[in-house]
Enzyme design. Structure first.
Site, PDB file in Angstrom:
ATOM      1  N   CYS A 126      71.736  48.420  37.723  1.00 34.33           N
ATOM      2  CA  CYS A 126      71.913  47.226  37.127  1.00 34.33           C
ATOM      3  C   CYS A 126      73.089  47.625  36.081  1.00 34.33           C
ATOM      4  CB  CYS A 126      70.470  46.863  36.320  1.00 34.33           C
ATOM      5  SG  CYS A 126      70.067  48.057  35.406  1.00 34.33           S
ATOM      6  N   ASN A 165      70.635  50.217  33.226  1.00 33.08           N
ATOM      7  CA  ASN A 165      69.578  51.053  33.529  1.00 33.08           C
ATOM      8  C   ASN A 165      68.684  51.356  32.474  1.00 33.08           C
ATOM      9  OD1 ASN A 165      69.493  54.518  34.597  1.00 33.08           O
ATOM     10  ND2 ASN A 165      68.501  52.787  35.766  1.00 33.08           N
ATOM     11  N   CYS A 173      66.747  48.196  31.564  1.00 34.28           N
ATOM     12  CA  CYS A 173      65.877  47.025  31.911  1.00 34.28           C
ATOM     13  C   CYS A 173      65.486  46.717  33.218  1.00 34.28           C
ATOM     14  CB  CYS A 173      66.460  45.516  31.342  1.00 34.28           C
ATOM     15  SG  CYS A 173      66.681  45.878  29.511  1.00 34.28           S
ATOM     16  N   ARG A 174      66.323  45.973  33.993  1.00 33.93           N
ATOM     17  CA  ARG A 174      65.984  45.644  35.351  1.00 33.93           C
ATOM     18  C   ARG A 174      66.015  46.869  36.340  1.00 33.93           C
ATOM     19  NH1 ARG A 174      71.105  41.625  35.746  1.00 33.93           N
ATOM     20  NH2 ARG A 174      71.769  43.470  34.250  1.00 33.93           N
ATOM     21  N   SER A 175      66.940  47.559  36.555  1.00 35.55           N
ATOM     22  CA  SER A 175      66.777  48.986  37.710  1.00 35.55           C
ATOM     23  C   SER A 175      65.740  49.620  37.376  1.00 35.55           C
ATOM     24  CB  SER A 175      68.171  49.396  38.137  1.00 35.55           C
ATOM     25  OG  SER A 175      68.631  50.018  36.877  1.00 35.55           O
ATOM     26  N   ASP A 216      69.766  38.925  33.849  1.00 29.21           N
ATOM     27  CA  ASP A 216      69.733  39.911  32.759  1.00 29.21           C
ATOM     28  C   ASP A 216      68.842  39.387  31.405  1.00 29.21           C
ATOM     29  OD1 ASP A 216      70.445  41.691  30.732  1.00 29.21           O
ATOM     30  OD2 ASP A 216      72.518  41.409  31.115  1.00 29.21           O
TER      31      ASP A 216
HETATM   32  P1  4NP Z   1      70.042  46.242  32.330  1.00 32.46           P
HETATM   33  O1  4NP Z   1      70.187  45.349  30.969  1.00 32.46           O
HETATM   34  O2  4NP Z   1      71.312  45.902  33.231  1.00 32.46           O
HETATM   35  O3  4NP Z   1      69.090  45.391  33.108  1.00 32.46           O
HETATM   36  O4  4NP Z   1      69.533  47.520  32.025  1.00 32.46           O
HETATM   37  C1  4NP Z   1      71.209  45.462  30.066  1.00 32.46           C
HETATM   38  C2  4NP Z   1      71.118  46.446  29.226  1.00 32.46           C
HETATM   39  C3  4NP Z   1      72.315  46.531  28.159  1.00 32.46           C
HETATM   40  C4  4NP Z   1      73.122  45.783  28.167  1.00 32.46           C
HETATM   41  C5  4NP Z   1      73.072  44.549  29.134  1.00 32.46           C
HETATM   42  C6  4NP Z   1      72.143  44.563  29.782  1.00 32.46           C
HETATM   43  N1  4NP Z   1      74.127  45.768  26.906  1.00 32.46           N
HETATM   44  O5  4NP Z   1      74.966  45.007  27.012  1.00 32.46           O
HETATM   45  O6  4NP Z   1      74.007  46.774  26.325  1.00 32.46           O
END
Ligand code: 4NP
Length: 163
Positions: free
Chosen positions: A13, A16, A18-20, A130
Site C-alpha cells: 500500500c 504500510n 493500514c491496508r497492506s 484508503d
Molecule cells: P496505508 O494508509 O497506505 O494503507 O498504510 C496510509 C498511511 C499513511 C498515509 C496515507 C495512507 N499518509 O498520507 O501518511
C-alpha cells in the site's frame, strides 16, 4: 516441484501502516486455517517512506482486533527493488499503488496482481479504499473487504501451489 515449492506474496500500500499490513494479517490467518503456512510466506510494505519503522496504525489495529484477528507485531518498511525478484506475487491495494509498483519494479520477475482481483463477486469497488483520513467504520470496512476476498484468493494460492 509439487509439495516442496514455497511461494512468497508481498502486499503493498502507500504507508504500510493500514491496508497492506491488514492484508498480510488477514491472509496469514487464512493460510493458518487452510494449513498452508509452510508453503506460503507473506509480507507487506509501502511505496512511500513516510512511516518506515512505525507500528500498525492504532485504528487499523482496533479494527483487526474487533474482527478477531491477532496482531503479531509489524514495523513499516518501504518497497525495494529486490522485492521484485524475491517475491513471486506482489499485490498492490489501490490503483496508485499499482502504478507506483509497476514503475518502481519495472521488468521484475514477480507477478503484479491488484488486490481487487479477489474481491467478492458483485462488489463494485476496484481498489481497497484508503482509510487513513476516514473513521473507525472505514477501517472496519477495509478489514471486511480483505476478509471477503480471501476465499477467491485462497483458490488462486492453491492453483499457484499446484503449478
Ligand atoms: P496505508 O494508509 O497506505 O494503507 O498504510 C496510509 C498511511 C499513511 C498515509 C496515507 C495512507 N499518509 O498520507 O501518511
Amino acid at each position: 516441484m509439487l509439495h516442496t515449492t514455497k511461494i512468497r506474496i508481498l502486499f503493498v500500500c502507500l504507508g504500510n501502516i493500514c491496508r497492506s499490513p491488514a492484508a498480510e494479517i488477514v491472509c496469514r490467518a487464512t493460510l493458518l486455517n487452510a494449513g498452508l503456512t509452510e508453503r506460503v510466506e507473506v509480507d507487506s510494505c509501502g511505496t512511500a517512506a513516510y512511516h518506515v519503522g512505525c507500528r500498525l496504525d492504532s485504528r487499523m489495529l482496533a479494527a483487526l482486533r474487533h474482527a478477531g484477528y491477532e496482531y503479531g507485531g509489524h514495523l513499516a518498511r518501504q518497497l525495494r527493488k529486490r522485492d521484485g525478484e524475491e517475491f513471486n506475487f506482489i499485490v498492490p491495494q489501490d490503483d496508485e499503488n499499482l502504478r507506483d509498483v509497476k514503475h518502481m519494479l519495472h521488468g521484475c520477475k514477480a507477478h503484479i496482481i491488484p488486490m481487487c482481483k479477489w474481491f467478492p463477486r458483485g462488489c463494485d469497488l476496484h481498489e481497497v479504499p484508503d482509510p487513513y483520513y476516514g473513521d473507525a467504520a472505514d477501517f472496519e470496512s477495509v478489514v471486511q473487504l480483505l476478509a471477503d476476498s480471501m476465499p477467491r484468493f485462497l483458490e488462486d494460492v492453491r492453483a499457484w501451489l499446484s503449478e
